[in-house]
Design an enzyme around this catalytic site. Structure first.
Site, PDB file in Angstrom:
ATOM      1  CD  GLU A  23      44.744  28.128  36.924  1.00 42.63           C
ATOM      2  OE1 GLU A  23      45.475  29.010  36.446  1.00 42.63           O
ATOM      3  OE2 GLU A  23      44.973  27.563  38.001  1.00 42.63           O
ATOM      4  CB  CYS A  49      37.422  24.230  41.150  1.00 40.33           C
ATOM      5  SG  CYS A  49      37.632  26.024  41.132  1.00 40.33           S
ATOM      6  CB  CYS A  71      39.620  37.768  36.426  1.00 42.35           C
ATOM      7  SG  CYS A  71      38.307  38.344  37.526  1.00 42.35           S
ATOM      8  CB  CYS A 101      40.935  40.500  43.946  1.00 38.11           C
ATOM      9  SG  CYS A 101      39.148  40.554  43.701  1.00 38.11           S
ATOM     10  CB  CYS A 152      43.102  37.086  42.911  1.00 39.74           C
ATOM     11  SG  CYS A 152      42.502  35.781  41.829  1.00 39.74           S
ATOM     12  N   GLY A 190      38.008  34.055  36.741  1.00 44.53           N
ATOM     13  CA  GLY A 190      36.903  34.782  36.128  1.00 44.53           C
ATOM     14  C   GLY A 190      35.797  35.115  37.108  1.00 44.53           C
ATOM     15  CD  GLU A 191      32.064  37.789  39.592  1.00 45.79           C
ATOM     16  OE1 GLU A 191      32.844  37.579  40.523  1.00 45.79           O
ATOM     17  OE2 GLU A 191      30.882  37.387  39.602  1.00 45.79           O
ATOM     18  CB  SER A 242      32.496  31.659  43.990  1.00 40.96           C
ATOM     19  OG  SER A 242      33.128  32.581  44.842  1.00 40.96           O
ATOM     20  CB  SER A 281      35.056  36.483  46.931  1.00 39.03           C
ATOM     21  OG  SER A 281      35.116  35.243  46.262  1.00 39.03           O
ATOM     22  CG  LEU A 282      32.781  39.308  53.343  1.00 39.18           C
ATOM     23  CD1 LEU A 282      31.795  40.237  52.660  1.00 39.18           C
ATOM     24  CD2 LEU A 282      32.136  38.703  54.600  1.00 39.18           C
ATOM     25  CG  ASN A 336      46.783  28.969  48.297  1.00 41.94           C
ATOM     26  OD1 ASN A 336      47.432  28.137  48.909  1.00 41.94           O
ATOM     27  ND2 ASN A 336      45.526  28.785  47.944  1.00 41.94           N
ATOM     28  CB  CYS A 351      42.410  31.475  42.456  1.00 38.37           C
ATOM     29  SG  CYS A 351      41.234  32.069  41.296  1.00 38.37           S
TER      30      CYS A 351
END
Ligand code: SAH
Length: 341
Positions: A90, A103, A110, A114, A117, A157-158, A189, A212-213, A288, A331
């Site tokens: 997406e 984006c 992924c 996390c 997510c 994804g990373e 990111s 992404s902290l 979200n 996401c």
């Protein structure tokens, strides 16, 4: 087997064209056609019929198919694409005052896991190729008829776990004959893969880096972001300071506000201390809600309080404007819903 021109850099395309016995300048023409959105060789009208037939025989332009598009009242478009091997990815199209931004996703699924997510729920399926990353933008330009001026690699994804394809993609979209998008208009990111961050500062000092902290200490971060057990927070922050020193560019920290997890007064005080003196910007994102996680976002009121506190401590920050929240634009949500069908 036919080769896929979509995945070729201009230099690779030049090699291919030469091997096919054609003049080198043809490579540039073909490359430009691909980035103008040509889906087939018959559209490349300034090539001879004979050359088009030769290309047809040896090569293809393997594009993503648009599975669905959801358009929000604010102009945001959420695209679900299908890859040639049946994966869903997406992308989001957003209109801003300064231009149009897309984006994009860098992987199907992924591996980072996390807890808040939706992208990590099914694990990693596979890396995307550079062409599949670029085609998210090309397809959206074709579909909307609008020129894209900004890119954020903040979808599923990373990207730093798919570095080869990422860098090839950056070169393709930056190329004058490609999408001609300035490196300063691109943001990548990461959840904090430290060794690759260091490499990236050397390779692409002009590209914006976002981290992404999401937590001010290891205790909270380990709980919501497993990657933190491998790359602890103090090392991550040190790497960020080094990145700013090396590139002279401001770093962005994304901080998703999760009710009762990372939004207490104490947590925000720690965050302010952690970032003190760094050239940075904090992007506060009320989480979200993703049903599967059971986690909930802080209220916008709370987000405003937190922003005010951080600003008072000299840390520039914004509360992210919610675009497309009526269309599941968080996401990984669209892909997740499609996988469940
Ligand atoms: N893996 C990279 C690239 C993905 S960026 C990274 O972690 O940075 C996607 C951004 O959206 C990340 O900052 C991610 O933490 C954030 N995100 C994921 N799920 C979210 C949710 N439910 N609400 C708000 N932000 C979310």
């Amino acid at each position: 087997m036919k080769v896929n021109l979509m995945d070729m850099s201009l230099a690779e395309l030049a090699e291919f064209v030469e091997e096919a016995g054609e003049k080198p300048f043809r490579a540039k023409q073909i490359f430009q056609w691909i980035y103008r959105g040509a889906a087939g060789f018959d559209e490349m009208t300034d090539l001879s019929k004979a050359l088009r037939a030769k290309l047809e025989e040896r090569a293809e332009i393997k594009c993503l198919d648009i599975e669905t598009v959801q358009t929000s009242s604010d102009g945001t478009g959420k695209y679900l694409f299908r890859t040639h091997d049946g994966n869903f990815i997406e992308s989001v199209f957003m209109k801003y005052k300064y231009g149009n931004s897309v984006c994009i996703s860098s992987q199907a699924g992924c591996a980072m896991g996390c807890s808040f997510c939706a992208s990590g729920i099914g694990g990693l399926v596979r890396d995307l190729t550079a062409g599949e990353m670029a085609d998210q933008i090309i397809s959206i330009e074709r579909d909307t008829g609008e020129k894209i001026s900004h890119i954020v690699v903040m979808g599923t994804g990373e990207p730093f776990n798919n570095y080869g394809a990422l860098t090839k993609f950056l070169d393709m979209v930056h190329a004058e004959e490609g999408l001609n998008i300035g490196l300063r208009n691109i943001t990548v990111s990461t959840c904090g893969i430290i060794p690759v961050m260091e490499q990236f500062a050397d390779d692409y000092p002009q590209v914006n880096l976002a981290i992404s902290l999401h937590a001010p200490n290891d205790e909270i971060r380990n709980e919501i972001m497993p990657v933190s057990r491998k790359f602890p927070l103090n090392e991550l922050i040190a790497a960020c300071r080094e990145h700013v020193d090396k590139t002279g560019r401001r770093i962005t920290f994304e901080y998703a506000l999760i009710r009762g997890v990372n939004d207490s007064d104490d947590a925000i005080r720690q965050l302010a201390n952690l970032l003190r003196g760094m050239i940075c910007h904090v992007n506060l994102i009320p989480l979200n809600d993703v049903k599967e996680s059971g986690l909930r976002g802080s209220s916008r009121l709370r987000a405003g309080e937190i922003a005010e506190f951080l600003e008072g401590r000299g840390i520039p920050c914004t509360v992210r404007r919610e675009l497309g929240s009526d269309i599941d634009a968080a996401c990984g949500q669209l892909r997740l819903n499609r996988m469940k069908d």
